[in-house]
Design a protein around this motif. Structure first.
Motif, mmCIF file in Angstrom:
data_model
loop_
_atom_site.group_PDB
_atom_site.id
_atom_site.type_symbol
_atom_site.label_atom_id
_atom_site.label_comp_id
_atom_site.label_asym_id
_atom_site.label_seq_id
_atom_site.Cartn_x
_atom_site.Cartn_y
_atom_site.Cartn_z
ATOM 1 N N GLU A 66 0.728 -1.259 -0.084
ATOM 2 C CA GLU A 66 0.016 0.245 0.054
ATOM 3 C C GLU A 66 1.183 1.161 0.098
ATOM 4 O OE1 GLU A 66 -2.524 0.637 3.339
ATOM 5 O OE2 GLU A 66 -2.500 2.798 3.792
ATOM 6 N N LEU A 67 1.130 2.392 -1.018
ATOM 7 C CA LEU A 67 1.117 3.258 -1.274
ATOM 8 C C LEU A 67 0.750 3.823 0.780
ATOM 9 C CD1 LEU A 67 3.747 5.278 -2.029
ATOM 10 C CD2 LEU A 67 1.442 6.472 -3.617
ATOM 11 N N TYR A 68 1.520 3.935 1.557
ATOM 12 C CA TYR A 68 1.576 4.384 3.311
ATOM 13 C C TYR A 68 1.068 6.115 3.220
ATOM 14 C CZ TYR A 68 0.999 4.558 7.613
ATOM 15 O OH TYR A 68 1.089 4.927 9.440
ATOM 16 N N LYS A 69 2.533 6.620 2.726
ATOM 17 C CA LYS A 69 2.608 7.898 2.950
ATOM 18 C C LYS A 69 3.558 8.474 1.098
ATOM 19 C CE LYS A 69 2.750 10.657 6.274
ATOM 20 N NZ LYS A 69 0.959 10.755 6.903
ATOM 21 N N ILE A 70 3.157 9.288 1.149
ATOM 22 C CA ILE A 70 3.595 10.643 0.013
ATOM 23 C C ILE A 70 4.308 11.852 1.229
ATOM 24 C CG2 ILE A 70 3.215 11.948 -2.228
ATOM 25 C CD1 ILE A 70 0.820 10.519 -2.641
ATOM 26 N N PHE A 71 5.666 11.629 0.907
ATOM 27 C CA PHE A 71 6.310 12.701 1.888
ATOM 28 C C PHE A 71 6.509 13.991 0.509
ATOM 29 C CE2 PHE A 71 7.589 8.670 3.678
ATOM 30 C CZ PHE A 71 6.806 10.157 5.145
ATOM 31 N N ALA A 72 6.829 14.228 -0.613
ATOM 32 C CA ALA A 72 6.907 14.592 -1.273
ATOM 33 C C ALA A 72 5.660 15.152 -2.518
ATOM 34 C CB ALA A 72 8.114 14.551 -2.088
ATOM 35 N N PRO A 73 4.792 16.059 -1.916
ATOM 36 C CA PRO A 73 3.696 16.588 -2.567
ATOM 37 C C PRO A 73 4.356 16.823 -4.450
ATOM 38 C CG PRO A 73 4.234 18.231 -1.309
ATOM 39 C CD PRO A 73 5.245 17.151 -1.085
ATOM 40 N N VAL A 74 3.102 16.935 -4.962
ATOM 41 C CA VAL A 74 3.208 17.354 -6.514
ATOM 42 C C VAL A 74 4.513 18.802 -6.875
ATOM 43 C CG1 VAL A 74 2.129 18.438 -8.714
ATOM 44 C CG2 VAL A 74 1.777 15.968 -7.968
ATOM 45 N N GLU A 75 4.721 19.470 -7.314
ATOM 46 C CA GLU A 75 5.082 20.481 -6.882
ATOM 47 C C GLU A 75 6.983 20.833 -6.190
ATOM 48 O OE1 GLU A 75 5.374 23.196 -9.535
ATOM 49 O OE2 GLU A 75 3.884 21.071 -10.223
ATOM 50 N N ALA A 76 6.730 19.785 -4.993
ATOM 51 C CA ALA A 76 8.503 19.865 -4.635
ATOM 52 C C ALA A 76 9.263 19.619 -5.783
ATOM 53 C CB ALA A 76 7.592 18.650 -3.255
ATOM 54 N N GLU A 77 10.560 19.824 -4.116
ATOM 55 C CA GLU A 77 11.284 20.229 -5.007
ATOM 56 C C GLU A 77 12.285 19.108 -4.275
ATOM 57 O OE1 GLU A 77 12.664 21.617 -8.318
ATOM 58 O OE2 GLU A 77 14.579 20.688 -8.532
ATOM 59 N N VAL A 78 12.777 17.760 -4.810
ATOM 60 C CA VAL A 78 13.580 16.748 -4.198
ATOM 61 C C VAL A 78 15.330 16.846 -4.401
ATOM 62 C CG1 VAL A 78 12.813 14.817 -3.225
ATOM 63 C CG2 VAL A 78 10.957 16.152 -3.636
ATOM 64 N N GLU A 79 15.464 16.486 -3.654
ATOM 65 C CA GLU A 79 17.212 16.237 -3.780
ATOM 66 C C GLU A 79 17.525 14.927 -4.009
ATOM 67 O OE1 GLU A 79 20.891 16.240 -0.878
ATOM 68 O OE2 GLU A 79 19.408 18.397 -0.093
ATOM 69 N N VAL A 80 18.070 14.516 -4.920
ATOM 70 C CA VAL A 80 18.529 12.953 -5.170
ATOM 71 C C VAL A 80 18.362 12.379 -4.033
ATOM 72 C CG1 VAL A 80 19.991 11.943 -5.987
ATOM 73 C CG2 VAL A 80 18.971 13.960 -7.400
ATOM 74 N N GLY A 81 18.169 10.923 -4.451
ATOM 75 C CA GLY A 81 18.284 9.751 -3.401
ATOM 76 C C GLY A 81 17.821 9.972 -2.136
ATOM 77 N N LYS A 82 16.666 11.514 -1.360
ATOM 78 C CA LYS A 82 16.409 11.135 -0.315
ATOM 79 C C LYS A 82 14.795 10.475 -0.658
ATOM 80 C CE LYS A 82 18.121 14.076 1.891
ATOM 81 N NZ LYS A 82 18.580 14.010 3.296
ATOM 82 N N VAL A 83 13.935 9.327 0.461
ATOM 83 C CA VAL A 83 13.231 9.348 0.139
ATOM 84 C C VAL A 83 11.871 10.100 -0.034
ATOM 85 C CG1 VAL A 83 11.251 7.578 1.354
ATOM 86 C CG2 VAL A 83 13.265 7.393 1.718
ATOM 87 N N ILE A 84 10.187 10.085 -0.771
ATOM 88 C CA ILE A 84 9.528 10.777 -1.400
ATOM 89 C C ILE A 84 8.877 10.000 -1.106
ATOM 90 C CG2 ILE A 84 10.397 12.117 -3.085
ATOM 91 C CD1 ILE A 84 9.554 10.006 -4.978
#
Lengths: 327, 398
Positions: free
Chosen positions: B55-73
């Motif tokens: 199950e996709l339990y949690k989304i940490f990075a919403p649409v439009e979020a700029e995320v650093e490589v390697g981080k958990v989204i």
């Protein structure tokens, strides 16, 4: 339907005559209401038509008038009393708050208190501190008591008749300067439901919620603003309790901007409360802060020139509407 | 243990990417390798697959979020697992996406530091906010004309009206296309390059007679067909080995010189936009190996099947417009690289050979370099090496 142009004073008087004719349990008493026929001649003809048993004068003792009315109401009559000038309503508050409004609840519905307290509020006639104030907010705070504040002869007549037939205590607040105003009223009998607001004038840019005489001021302001290209909708709640938030809300949702006009003192005014109710119900539709036009938090002056400064009216309304629609 | 969805590594210089779309919502069932998220990076829209079934339990990075490589989204909860809020908060500080960390940092700094940078607050009336959201307009793009610059309902409506006008115009006598996706990224990168890199161009005319003959002989004797382009690319590799300063990236104030050569090749795809697949470690490939790799990457590019790894990490790019008959052109360097070779068409021309006029197959090679990093002499030597090799293909054996 045939209509007649009558004054606000005549409208209230007609309602009293018609209801006393219709129901012999309706009685009328207060200071100078019988032989003097009312300080504003609102009770004209009642004594001669219905006799001293059903229309009589009382001593200058406001608490006694209300106490008598509450007793009469719970024992089967439908008293319509007058407190001459609303400034003195403080003398009746205990009886209204701790008796009239509570009894139905305290006696588990075994008794009702079908009484109407008529009184006059409002400024504009150099009445000074004791004959000028609009004290509806004091009573507005109390549950189980209806408050009616009509702005036209039509509303005054239809709402007073409905108030007299209502089984709850109703405070019916007239406005001194409105007595002489005229308006069309149907010849046939009609009632207006308590708790229904009326859109007095339709518009699209801004909503003006105005109470009692301020409705007339708002309409004048609205007409003048129209010539300047600003379209305003004037909503008259007509009854403050219960308040028709549906009609008010619909207007605000349409225009997104709202000005509330109430000639009472600013702090703790009914205008303030209507404002917060609009904010709660229509927040996502608001396009500007909710503004109020009220009297300032100072006592009304006697001097006409100063009273004019103190009293809100057409010009202040125009100014605030322009502020709301300004870029 | 649940499976973490990481923002994939997208090459040496790309440090972050933007979440474009989540195909699943929190609480949705997902299957391993099922399409779960789309990110926008470098030049490509990249699709991410679920690392596990659950199950996709949690989304940490919403649409439009700029995320650093390697981080958990996001986190996939495996079947039979019960993730607790404590678990989530426990791992937050260490693993979660940059987006989230920024929020945490901001809150912390606001609490502890009174001088914290004031968060930019957009003044908009409630109805303006709601309307903008409904219509999908980023509210920060709207100019407020109300008191104190407040964005009012009218401002939103005017913005919409203007957008409508633009759309309407397109039906009249022109078409307006908004820069987005690959096009937008191309635009941004080339603008950046053009604005920040002082380009100088070194143009040399090369006789292709020898290499054409060399190629014809070779193709007779081997199964596959080596293209002329592959010869040119192979030549570039050989030249870059001699001139390592041209095989570089400029990152901030640092010149990164590479031991290996990752050779980018510009592939035009018409309306889909230009893309530059990168032949990794081109210096380790034989001529045939390079030829095969070029073919493979071109096909992937045209089919839009390139993956992140295929388009990142380039150290030098070749852009060949010879097939269009273009004599020569000035290419714009593909940042963070510092040089690009523009290859023109082979055109038959009269040339002097031993005082005699002869017909020769001539081609222009035009090396553009970032003059802030590479001097004219270095660039000249590099382009002349390429010319020398092409005119003497036996040097390809060196």
């Amino acid at each position: 339907m045939e209509k007649r142009k009558i004054t606000y004073r005549e409208a209230v008087n007609q309602a009293l005559h018609e209801e006393m004719e219709r129901d012999e349990k309706v009685i009328c008493f207060g200071e100078d209401v019988a032989s003097y026929q009312g300080v504003f001649k609102v009770t004209e003809g009642l004594l001669s038509k219905f006799g001293n048993d059903r229309c009589f004068d009382t001593p200058i003792a406001e608490s006694a008038i209300v106490g008598t009315a509450v007793g009469a109401a719970v024992t089967g009559l439908r008293p319509v009393i007058e407190i001459m000038f609303m400034d003195w309503i403080g003398l009746t508050v205990d009886c209204l708050v701790n008796q009239a409004s509570m009894m139905h609840y305290l006696w588990d519905g075994a008794v009702t208190v079908p009484m109407v307290l008529r009184t006059q509020g409002g400024a504009g006639s150099s009445g000074c501190c004791h004959h000028t104030k609009s004290m509806e907010a004091w009573l507005y705070h109390i549950p189980h008591m209806k408050i009616v504040m009509p702005s036209t002869p039509y509303d005054a007549k239809g709402l007073l008749k409905a108030s007299i037939r209502d089984n709850n205590p109703v405070v019916f607040i007239e406005q001194k300067l409105l007595y002489a105003t005229t308006g069309e009223v149907p010849a046939d009998e009609y009632l207006i439901d308590i708790g229904t607001a009326d859109v007095k004038k339709e518009g699209s840019d801004v909503t003006i919620v105005a109470i009692s005489k301020m409705v007339q001021e708002a309409l004048e302001a609205s007409n003048e603003l129209e010539k300047e290209g600003i379209s305003s909708e004037v909503v008259d709640p007509r009854t403050l309790k219960p308040l028709d938030m549906e009609t008010i809300g619909n207007s605000v949702r349409k225009t997104g901007k709202v000005l509330i006009v109430n000639e009472a003192f600013r702090t703790g005014s009914v205008a303030s409360d209507i404002g917060i109710q609009i904010q709660e119900e229509c927040f996502d539709y608001l396009d500007a802060p909710i503004l109020r036009v009220t009297a300032p938090d100072v006592q009304p002056p006697y001097a006409k020139s100063l009273e004019n400064l103190w009293l809100p009216g057409k010009d202040t309304i125009k100014e605030k509407v322009k502020e709301l629609v300004s870029k | 243990m649940p499976e973490f969805i990481h923002l994939p590594a997208v090459g040496d210089v790309v440090t972050s990417a933007k979440i474009k779309k989540w195909y699943k919502n929190e609480g949705d069932k997902v299957k391993k390798d099922e399409l779960i998220c789309e990110i926008n990076t470098s030049k490509l829209v990249v699709e991410l697959e679920s690392p596990a079934s659950g199950e996709l339990y949690k989304i940490f990075a919403p649409v439009e979020a700029e995320v650093e490589v390697g981080k958990v989204i996001g986190i996939v909860q495996l079947e039979g697992e019960e993730l607790s809020d404590d678990f989530i908060s426990g791992i937050k500080n260490r693993y979660i996406s940059v987006y989230y960390e920024r929020e945490v940092e901001k809150t912390a700094s606001e609490t502890h530091n009174r001088k914290a940078v004031e968060k930019k607050k957009i003044k908009a009336s409630p109805v303006a906010k709601v309307l903008a959201k409904e219509k999908g307009i980023p509210i920060e793009e709207i100019t407020g004309t109300g008191p104190n610059g407040r964005i009012t309902k009218d401002d939103v409506l005017n913005y919409l009206e203007k957008e409508e006008e633009v759309k309407k115009e397109s039906t009249d006598n022109k078409t307006i296309i908004k820069l987005e996706g690959t096009r937008k990224i191309i635009a941004e990168r080339l603008r950046e390059s053009s604005n920040t890199k002082p380009h100088i161009n070194m143009l040399a005319e090369v006789s292709m007679d020898a290499v054409i003959q060399f190629r014809a002989e070779m193709n007779k004797r081997i199964k596959e067909t080596i293209t002329l382009n592959s010869f040119i690319m192979y030549t570039v590799v050989k030249a870059l080995l001699k001139h390592p300063n041209v095989n570089a990236n400029l990152i901030g104030d640092e010149i990164h010189l590479f031991k290996n050569i990752n050779l980018g090749m510009a592939v035009g795809r018409r309306e889909k936009g230009l893309i530059v697949p990168v032949i990794k470690n081109a210096d380790k490939l034989s001529l045939t190996g390079l030829n095969q790799e070029i073919k493979k990457l071109s096909e992937l590019a045209l089919k839009e099947k390139l993956e992140i790894d295929h388009i990142t990490g380039g150290t030098f790019t070749v852009s060949n417009l010879g097939m269009f008959g273009i004599k020569t052109f000035n290419a714009i360097i593909n940042p963070p690289e510092v040089a690009i070779l523009a290859v023109g068409a082979i055109i038959e021309k009269p040339t002097f050979i031993n005082d005699e006029v002869k017909k020769s197959n001539m081609m222009n090679i035009n090396l553009a370099v970032d003059h802030s990093v590479i001097d004219g002499d270095v660039a000249s030597e590099c382009v002349m090496t390429m010319k020398e090799i092409l005119e003497n293909p036996s040097l390809l054996l060196c």
